[in-house]
Enzyme design. Structure first.
Site, PDB file in Angstrom:
ATOM      1  CG  HIS A 157      -1.853  -1.193   1.346  1.00 14.25           C
ATOM      2  ND1 HIS A 157      -1.692  -2.019   1.653  1.00 14.25           N
ATOM      3  CD2 HIS A 157      -3.267  -0.551   0.742  1.00 14.25           C
ATOM      4  CE1 HIS A 157      -3.252  -3.104   1.115  1.00 14.25           C
ATOM      5  NE2 HIS A 157      -4.082  -1.698   1.027  1.00 14.25           N
ATOM      6  CE  LYS A 200      -4.083   0.140   4.945  1.00 11.00           C
ATOM      7  NZ  LYS A 200      -4.873  -0.104   5.050  1.00 11.00           N
TER       8      LYS A 200
END
Length: 269
Positions: free
Chosen positions: A155, A159
């Site tokens: 990600h 995040k």
């Protein structure tokens, strides 16, 4: 016309959700949006931060004050904020779509004990990911104890939780199919002289870099062959479209906690 409220309208997913609603004016309408009390968007039309023009929705820090203006609340914020949203929806009998991840065990108990409202709770709103959940269960069922299982997820740098909620859900579904408890067999990092891999473990690898939207790969590795099941998202719009589809579905359901697999007719195998 479905009336939708967005929690966290100034966030990455909040902005994407607003844009997605704006693209479907025949079936849904954004009627309320919240931001944090110290956000620069507070008191301004949320359209300026998304579609570049006024849309008639002023960012508020208190959705309770405008509860009569929406039918369903969509929340992709933080665990603490999401639980506050959940209580609000219970208080005013509003349907909710919850896509936040990073909840601890106590918070998950609170979510699963929701009462009086229909709640769609899923770590990933992508239709493709939820199909992957189904495929992973089938692969675990067929391959059983003959393979080593590794889950890799990637990600963007912003995040906050790791592994991702999607990766953990993948691990949970696989472990259940193999009569294991994920808490007992999960390996979240390897370093140093660890010895040979224990056959029952499920490994997790996490990548945080750049602007990666979301990538998940589960590897079932045997001696002589390897099966990989992957999903790669190239745009947050994928999750937004799934969340809006979930909102349209959940408002007509009786009070309970639902998953995307329920909506898609993909019950756990």
């Amino acid at each position: 016309m479905l009336r939708i409220a967005i929690a966290g309208a100034a966030g990455r997913m909040g902005k994407t959700l607003i844009e997605a609603i704006w693209q479907q004016p025949q079936t849904m309408q954004l009627t309320a949006a919240s931001v944090l009390p110290d956000d620069s968007l507070l008191g301004r039309d949320v359209g300026f931060a998304t579609v570049g023009s006024e849309i008639g929705v002023i960012a508020s820090s208190d959705l309770a004050a405008v509860n009569q203006e929406f039918d369903v609340l969509i929340d992709f914020t933080t665990p603490e904020c999401s639980l506050s949203s959940l209580t609000l929806c219970e208080d005013f009998s509003k349907a909710m779509v919850l896509g936040t991840t990073g909840f601890d065990a106590e918070q998950l108990q609170r979510i699963n004990a929701v009462s009086g409202i229909p709640l769609m709770f899923a770590p990933n709103m992508s239709v493709g990911v939820n199909l992957c959940f189904n495929l992973l269960q089938r692969a675990a069922q067929v391959l059983g104890e003959t393979v080593d299982i590794e889950i890799t997820e990637a990600h963007h740098r912003f995040k906050k939780d790791a592994p991702s909620g999607t990766a953990l859900k993948m691990g949970e579904l696989i472990a259940e199919k193999l009569d294991r408890k994920l808490d007992d067999v999960a390996i979240y990092g390897r370093e140093g002289l660890m010895g040979e891999r224990e056959a029952s473990t499920i490994g997790f690898s996490t990548i945080r870099a750049g602007d990666i939207v979301g990538e998940h790969t589960v590897t079932f590795a045997g001696l002589g062959e390897r099966l990989e099941i992957s999903h790669k998202a190239s745009s947050r719009m994928t999750f937004a479209i799934g969340a809006l589809r979930a909102a349209q579905w959940v408002v007509s359901q009786p009070p309970s906690v639902y998953s995307m697999m329920d909506m898609l007719g993909l019950p756990e195998i």
